[in-house]
Design an enzyme around this catalytic site. Structure first.
Site, PDB file in Angstrom:
ATOM      1  CD  GLN A   1      -2.701  -0.303   0.280  1.00  0.00           C
ATOM      2  OE1 GLN A   1      -2.888   1.057  -0.562  1.00  0.00           O
ATOM      3  NE2 GLN A   1      -4.288  -1.442  -0.796  1.00  0.00           N
ATOM      4  CB  SER A   2       3.917   1.939  -1.303  1.00  0.00           C
ATOM      5  OG  SER A   2       5.365   2.652  -1.647  1.00  0.00           O
TER       6      SER A   2
END
Ligand SMILES: *Cc1c(COP(=O)(O)O)cnc(C)c1O
Length: 352
Positions: free
Chosen positions: A86-87
């Site tokens: 989920q960067s």
């Protein structure tokens, strides 16, 4: 003692670095009076770096201006980057590449033990797909050197295919171009505070890779602004992070070819909001996300800005009365949708 730089001198230093324009700047600096009334602080402010404009914004847009500046200076046509599933950084690298007419390869690392479909497919992952980046995966989440080595292998493959790759590295030991975006943010914030006639006693900011924390701290001290800068650990414990920030500050000084204005005692860190670990929620973070939303209409994320708000509220309640604090909102809000099951559970109860 080093002499302080003027605003114009620091601006001139930064202007010597290659930079691609990506962010909507300046971002607003606003008061949070309703949230302040819930604390012992004299004033609470927010620096709205969630509003940097590109593809839902966030702190990485400022950092990417300097990485893409380097990439363009080297004649690259493809950018490669590694990050958590989920960067926000990889989402914004993909958007920046598209904006500048380049290709983007993303390597997603298994940093967070979450297998829910929303975590794997919604939020930033959905946006990475929508932006059309080429996705790769890396099985380990706590192996920065290994993840960097693997992305370099992919870069070599791309090179053999006739492309000109540029790798954005995350591990320490590389020139901290990203931090320059936050040296610039320190300058922008100091100018805004002066124009608004406000004095800030303490800045509370996320400390992950450390580019944001180190850049802000370096910029403020270079200008002689004495505000305490409290880094809130979102990835590693305070002792480990302290070394990282001190090193980053030395690297920024080398890059800008100016004296390092940051003393050891300037590197302040708290890891009280970190548990149970990177990308994992705790009760104080859920409370902080709820308070910011209900009192200010301000949306925070579960991985970074929610933990930093937990840190800010704790400093505003226990750090001494009548001080003014600045919360740096680094964005990350698309991840809200990746944590939908946990957030629904927490906030549907609160609403009933
Ligand atoms: C990456 C990130 C941070 C941490 O910034 P660093 O410069 O890596 O320390 C904080 N907030 C958000 C939303 C981020 O995406």
């Amino acid at each position: 003692m080093t002499d302080n730089l003027t605003f114009d001198q620091l601006e001139a230093c930064l202007a010597r670095q290659p930079r691609a324009r990506l962010a909507h700047l300046p971002t607003p600096l606003e008061a949070m009076p309703n949230l302040c009334a819930q604390t012992d602080a004299a004033a609470l402010y927010v620096k709205r770096d969630d509003c940097t404009g590109l593809a839902f914004g966030g702190n990485k847009v400022r950092q990417l201006e300097f990485y893409f500046g380097q990439a363009q200076a080297e004649g690259a046509d493809t950018v490669l980057i590694t990050g958590a599933v989920q960067s926000n950084f990889v989402r914004l690298a993909a958007a920046s590449a598209n904006h500048l007419g380049m290709a983007c390869h993303i390597q997603l690392e298994e940093r967070v033990p979450k297998s829910e479909p929303t975590y794997r497919a919604s939020g930033n992952v959905l946006l990475d797909r929508l932006l059309g980046a080429t996705l790769h995966s890396y099985p380990d989440g706590e192996d920065e050197a290994g993840a960097d080595a693997r992305i370099r292998e992919i870069a070599d493959e791309i090179k053999r295919a006739g492309k000109r790759p540029y790798v954005i590295p995350l591990a320490p030991g590389h020139a901290p171009y990203g931090a320059l975006g936050y040296v610039d943010a320190a300058l922008e914030t100091a100018r805004q505070a002066e124009a608004m006639g406000i004095a800030i006693d303490e800045v509370v900011v996320a400390s992950g890779s450390g580019h944001t924390h180190a850049g802000l701290l370096f910029g403020l001290r270079a200008l002689g602004v004495p505000a305490r800068v409290s880094g809130i650990c979102v990835r590693r414990d305070a002792a480990t992070q302290r070394q990282r920030i001190a090193t980053r500050c030395r690297e920024i000084a080398e890059l800008l070819e100016i004296d390092n204005p940051v003393a050891e005692a300037d590197v302040q860190l708290s890891d009280a909001a970190l548990a149970p670990g990177y990308g994992r929620l705790n009760p104080a973070t859920l409370d902080a996300i709820g308070e910011a939303a209900r009192h200010e209409g301000l949306l925070l994320d579960p991985v970074y800005s929610g933990k930093v708000m937990a840190g800010l509220l704790s400093r505003a309640r226990d750090g001494g009365k009548d001080r003014s604090l600045l919360f740096v909102h680094t964005g990350g809000t698309p991840a809200l949708f990746a944590y939908e099951p946990e957030l629904t559970k927490a906030f549907s109860q609160a609403a009933e």
